[in-house]
Design an enzyme around this catalytic site. Structure first.
Site, PDB file in Angstrom:
ATOM      1  N   GLN A  28      -1.595  21.724  13.939  1.00  0.00           N
ATOM      2  CA  GLN A  28      -2.638  22.766  14.019  1.00  0.00           C
ATOM      3  C   GLN A  28      -2.779  23.097  15.443  1.00  0.00           C
ATOM      4  OE1 GLN A  28      -5.902  20.900  11.841  1.00  0.00           O
ATOM      5  NE2 GLN A  28      -7.129  20.807  13.625  1.00  0.00           N
ATOM      6  N   GLY A  29      -3.174  24.623  15.666  1.00  0.00           N
ATOM      7  CA  GLY A  29      -3.282  25.261  16.626  1.00  0.00           C
ATOM      8  C   GLY A  29      -4.525  26.068  16.510  1.00  0.00           C
ATOM      9  N   TYR A  30      -4.989  26.708  17.570  1.00  0.00           N
ATOM     10  CA  TYR A  30      -6.281  27.541  17.399  1.00  0.00           C
ATOM     11  C   TYR A  30      -5.923  29.092  17.898  1.00  0.00           C
ATOM     12  CZ  TYR A  30      -8.714  23.657  15.769  1.00  0.00           C
ATOM     13  OH  TYR A  30      -9.221  22.479  14.878  1.00  0.00           O
ATOM     14  N   LEU A  31      -6.326  30.114  17.037  1.00  0.00           N
ATOM     15  CA  LEU A  31      -6.092  31.206  17.731  1.00  0.00           C
ATOM     16  C   LEU A  31      -7.467  31.473  18.497  1.00  0.00           C
ATOM     17  CD1 LEU A  31      -4.854  33.115  14.249  1.00  0.00           C
ATOM     18  CD2 LEU A  31      -3.590  32.799  16.808  1.00  0.00           C
ATOM     19  N   GLU A  83      -4.003  29.344  21.396  1.00  0.00           N
ATOM     20  CA  GLU A  83      -4.139  28.913  22.625  1.00  0.00           C
ATOM     21  C   GLU A  83      -3.302  27.697  22.898  1.00  0.00           C
ATOM     22  OE1 GLU A  83      -8.305  28.039  22.614  1.00  0.00           O
ATOM     23  OE2 GLU A  83      -8.885  30.226  21.812  1.00  0.00           O
TER      24      GLU A  83
END
Length: 156
Positions: A28-31, A83
């Site tokens: 997972q990643g974060y916008l 990010e």
């Protein structure tokens, strides 16, 4: 739209693995990783998800959460826009009296960290604490996935 209520704990040892009834690989990643509104893109096994979470209440146990499934190829494209930093983990599910723990064994820069969360209907609901449950981390922001992305466990 839903309110998420959960408690988070450190995990001691690997006993939880023999009690797990399910496991899945998560990237997972974060916008957006600002506490007021995190926007997460997750790939779990072969499925994609977008999740928006609001800021937690005073105890850190409750906050707004909205999640929708999306096609895998869209999630893979959105991960590239996130990010810097990625969360890589294996999630195990373990049933106990009072609920199901989701145990996250982190990899990559967070290798060595294992945490468990249990979702509750009410902050004061009772649940069994298996012997592998350690210190409570509820509300400790450094253990939030969005923070582990920025300040990995290996750098503490």
């Amino acid at each position: 739209m839903a309110q998420e209520i959960e408690k988070k704990f450190l995990v001691i040892g690997n006993d939880f693995k023999k009690e797990a009834f399910e496991s899945s690989k998560i990237i997972q990643g974060y916008l957006s990783s600002v506490p007021e509104r995190t926007v997460r893109i997750r790939i779990r096994d072969q499925s994609g998800f977008i999740t928006i979470k609001g800021i937690g209440n005073q105890s850190g146990a409750s906050r707004f959460e909205w999640e929708k499934e999306m096609p895998l190829n869209e999630a893979e494209a959105l991960i590239k826009l996130c990010e810097p930093g990625v969360i890589d983990k294996t999630r195990y599910k373990v049933k106990t009296n009072g609920g199901t723990f989701e145990v996250d064994e982190f990899h990559g820069e967070n290798n060595g960290l294992v945490v468990a969360e249990i979702e509750l209907a009410n902050e004061n609901d009772a649940f069994d604490r298996p012997n592998w449950i350690g210190k409570e981390l509820t509300g400790d922001k450094k253990y939030y996935n969005a923070m582990l992305m920025k300040s990995p466990f290996s750098k503490w």
